[in-house]
Write an enzyme that holds these catalytic residues in place. Structure first.
Site, mmCIF file in Angstrom:
data_model
loop_
_atom_site.group_PDB
_atom_site.id
_atom_site.type_symbol
_atom_site.label_atom_id
_atom_site.label_comp_id
_atom_site.label_asym_id
_atom_site.label_seq_id
_atom_site.Cartn_x
_atom_site.Cartn_y
_atom_site.Cartn_z
ATOM 1 N N ASP A 53 -9.086 14.157 -6.107
ATOM 2 C CA ASP A 53 -8.898 14.134 -4.655
ATOM 3 C C ASP A 53 -10.010 14.965 -4.012
ATOM 4 O O ASP A 53 -10.655 15.768 -4.673
ATOM 5 C CB ASP A 53 -7.523 14.714 -4.266
ATOM 6 C CG ASP A 53 -6.995 14.135 -2.967
ATOM 7 O OD1 ASP A 53 -6.084 13.284 -3.010
ATOM 8 O OD2 ASP A 53 -7.492 14.529 -1.881
ATOM 9 N N ASN A 106 -6.597 4.628 -6.011
ATOM 10 C CA ASN A 106 -5.648 4.630 -4.902
ATOM 11 C C ASN A 106 -6.101 5.335 -3.630
ATOM 12 O O ASN A 106 -5.580 5.042 -2.554
ATOM 13 C CB ASN A 106 -4.353 5.281 -5.450
ATOM 14 C CG ASN A 106 -3.443 5.771 -4.393
ATOM 15 O OD1 ASN A 106 -2.773 4.979 -3.732
ATOM 16 N ND2 ASN A 106 -3.383 7.087 -4.189
ATOM 17 N N TYR A 172 -9.527 -1.337 8.407
ATOM 18 C CA TYR A 172 -8.544 -1.150 7.326
ATOM 19 C C TYR A 172 -8.201 -2.494 6.682
ATOM 20 O O TYR A 172 -8.232 -2.641 5.456
ATOM 21 C CB TYR A 172 -7.284 -0.483 7.907
ATOM 22 C CG TYR A 172 -6.261 -0.112 6.865
ATOM 23 C CD1 TYR A 172 -6.448 0.978 6.026
ATOM 24 C CD2 TYR A 172 -5.091 -0.853 6.718
ATOM 25 C CE1 TYR A 172 -5.506 1.324 5.073
ATOM 26 C CE2 TYR A 172 -4.138 -0.516 5.770
ATOM 27 C CZ TYR A 172 -4.355 0.579 4.947
ATOM 28 O OH TYR A 172 -3.415 0.905 3.996
ATOM 29 N N THR A 207 4.940 8.298 3.454
ATOM 30 C CA THR A 207 3.995 9.281 2.905
ATOM 31 C C THR A 207 3.404 10.020 4.104
ATOM 32 O O THR A 207 3.572 9.566 5.240
ATOM 33 C CB THR A 207 2.830 8.606 2.146
ATOM 34 O OG1 THR A 207 2.005 7.936 3.110
ATOM 35 C CG2 THR A 207 3.287 7.620 1.092
HETATM 36 N N1 LIG Z 1 1.680 4.812 3.293
HETATM 37 C C1 LIG Z 1 1.667 3.530 3.547
HETATM 38 O O1 LIG Z 1 2.531 2.998 4.258
HETATM 39 C C2 LIG Z 1 0.610 2.630 2.924
HETATM 40 C C3 LIG Z 1 0.768 1.248 3.049
HETATM 41 C C4 LIG Z 1 -0.155 0.398 2.432
HETATM 42 C C5 LIG Z 1 -1.195 0.933 1.699
HETATM 43 N N2 LIG Z 1 -1.338 2.290 1.621
HETATM 44 C C6 LIG Z 1 -2.456 2.784 0.821
HETATM 45 O O2 LIG Z 1 -1.945 3.643 -0.187
HETATM 46 C C7 LIG Z 1 -2.968 4.563 -0.596
HETATM 47 C C8 LIG Z 1 -2.367 5.957 -0.640
HETATM 48 O O3 LIG Z 1 -1.928 6.280 0.669
HETATM 49 P P1 LIG Z 1 -0.815 7.369 0.978
HETATM 50 O O4 LIG Z 1 0.121 6.754 1.945
HETATM 51 O O5 LIG Z 1 -0.313 7.957 -0.280
HETATM 52 O O6 LIG Z 1 -1.726 8.385 1.812
HETATM 53 P P2 LIG Z 1 -1.910 9.973 1.785
HETATM 54 O O7 LIG Z 1 -2.701 10.268 3.007
HETATM 55 O O8 LIG Z 1 -0.601 10.646 1.590
HETATM 56 O O9 LIG Z 1 -2.798 10.212 0.475
HETATM 57 C C9 LIG Z 1 -4.127 9.773 0.383
HETATM 58 C C10 LIG Z 1 -4.913 10.771 -0.462
HETATM 59 O O10 LIG Z 1 -6.253 10.250 -0.594
HETATM 60 C C11 LIG Z 1 -7.144 11.348 -0.468
HETATM 61 N N3 LIG Z 1 -8.460 10.892 -0.017
HETATM 62 C C12 LIG Z 1 -8.762 10.352 1.188
HETATM 63 N N4 LIG Z 1 -10.075 10.109 1.260
HETATM 64 C C13 LIG Z 1 -10.620 10.498 0.079
HETATM 65 C C14 LIG Z 1 -11.927 10.498 -0.451
HETATM 66 N N5 LIG Z 1 -12.966 10.068 0.269
HETATM 67 N N6 LIG Z 1 -12.120 10.959 -1.701
HETATM 68 C C15 LIG Z 1 -11.085 11.437 -2.425
HETATM 69 N N7 LIG Z 1 -9.819 11.467 -1.974
HETATM 70 C C16 LIG Z 1 -9.586 11.007 -0.733
HETATM 71 C C17 LIG Z 1 -6.489 12.274 0.557
HETATM 72 O O11 LIG Z 1 -7.009 13.601 0.488
HETATM 73 C C18 LIG Z 1 -5.025 12.151 0.180
HETATM 74 O O12 LIG Z 1 -4.668 13.149 -0.754
HETATM 75 C C19 LIG Z 1 -4.110 4.377 0.386
HETATM 76 O O13 LIG Z 1 -5.103 3.571 -0.216
HETATM 77 C C20 LIG Z 1 -3.465 3.637 1.547
HETATM 78 O O14 LIG Z 1 -4.377 2.853 2.256
HETATM 79 C C21 LIG Z 1 -0.463 3.150 2.211
#
Ligand SMILES: NC(=O)c1ccc[n+]([C@@H]2O[C@H](COP(=O)([O-])OP(=O)(O)OC[C@H]3O[C@@H](n4cnc5c(N)ncnc54)[C@H](O)[C@@H]3O)[C@@H](O)[C@H]2O)c1
Length: 264
Positions: A53, A106, A172, A207
């Site tokens: 991360d 992810n 996105y 999340t």
């Molecule tokens: N939460 C939702 O409803 C949802 C829905 C569809 C898809 N997603 C996808 O799920 C994945 C995880 O999302 P989440 O909801 O757990 O989000 P989150 O914000 O809780 O976690 C994302 C993590 O990615 C890290 N991150 C961001 N940019 C980074 C980079 N450049 N390098 C390294 N780390 C980086 C952040 O520091 C964070 O810890 C993402 O790809 C998101 O697009 C989420």
């Protein structure tokens, strides 16, 4: 008789329990949300975990929790937009644990919503760089390692926004459609090389990414979901570990919605 039934049900439980002893897993975005839950779950199932991360403090916190439970994990700070940092996290994982068997690709951001004509240039480049290029670099360097070691399994995080249009989320939506394309392409390329590559397409999951949305909008989201609630990171981890495990040995190139029926 009761003892026999119990023995059978224990056996069944064992049969359906994904086992990952001696596997080495890399998880990106491991400091929060889905990545954090999957990193923790993989470790409870026996895998050694490299948690990746940008967020140093929270990433270290996750690894400390895993270690406190008596499991092996390392935190590697990296920005997934930088190919050299991606190459480094793969190399450092191998230097520490000897191999890479499982990869949860992810890390991502959602960015703020804006109509296509109004989105800022930096929002476009940030979103594409993290969500799409970060995933492509991850695939490239992890697959190189898996080819050398003889195979592995990968799950990419796409989104419902990668399956259908999402107004006000042009960057996105484009990035996540890209993740779907990358998943299918790489899956075909490596299907006969013992590397399975799948994606999950989550709907609205509780999340930190979603929790920032105001409560009124949250309610509207819930009403629009056929199951009438948002998903949980536990439900995400259930699917991801299944896809990474040998139980999913005939599944590759699949993009599986996990969205309470939203895209049905
Ligand atoms: N939460 C939702 O409803 C949802 C829905 C569809 C898809 N997603 C996808 O799920 C994945 C995880 O999302 P989440 O909801 O757990 O989000 P989150 O914000 O809780 O976690 C994302 C993590 O990615 C890290 N991150 C961001 N940019 C980074 C980079 N450049 N390098 C390294 N780390 C980086 C952040 O520091 C964070 O810890 C993402 O790809 C998101 O697009 C989420």
């Amino acid at each position: 008789m009761l003892r026999l039934v119990k023995a059978i049900s224990n056996k069944e439980e064992e049969m359906f329990m994904v086992k990952l002893d001696n596997k080495v897993a890399i998880v990106t975005g491991a400091a929060s949300g889905m990545g954090r839950e999957v990193a923790t779950r993989l470790s409870t199932l026996g895998a050694k975990v490299a948690a990746i991360d940008m967020n140093n403090e929270k990433g270290n916190e996750v690894v400390e929790e895993i270690k406190a439970a008596g499991r092996e994990a390392i935190f590697l700070q990296a920005n997934v937009t930088d190919p050299q940092e991606v190459k480094n996290y793969v190399e450092e994982t191998i230097a520490h644990f000897g191999q890479v068997d499982l990869f949860y690709n992810n890390a991502g951001i959602v960015g703020s919503s804006a109509m296509t004509a109004e989105i800022s240039d930096s929002q476009i480049s940030d979103t594409i760089n993290i969500n799409l290029k970060g995933v492509l670099y991850g695939l490239k360097y992890v697959i190189q390692a898996m080819e050398k070691s003889g195979g592995g399994a990968i799950v990419n995080t796409a989104s419902g926004a990668g399956l259908e249009g999402t107004p006000s989320l042009i960057a996105y939506g484009s990035s996540k459609h890209g993740v779907v394309g990358a998943t299918k392409t790489a899956a075909l390329e490596y299907a006969d090389k013992n590397i399975r590559i799948n994606a999950i397409a989550p709907g609205s999951i509780k999340t930190p990414m979603i929790e920032n949305i105001d409560p009124k909008q949250q309610k509207e989201i819930e009403v629009s979901i056929p199951i009438k609630r948002q998903g949980t990171v536990t439900e995400i981890a259930d699917l991801v570990v299944y896809l990474l495990g040998d139980e999913a040995s005939y599944i590759t190139g699949a993009v599986i919605p996990i969205d309470g029926g939203y895209t049905a």
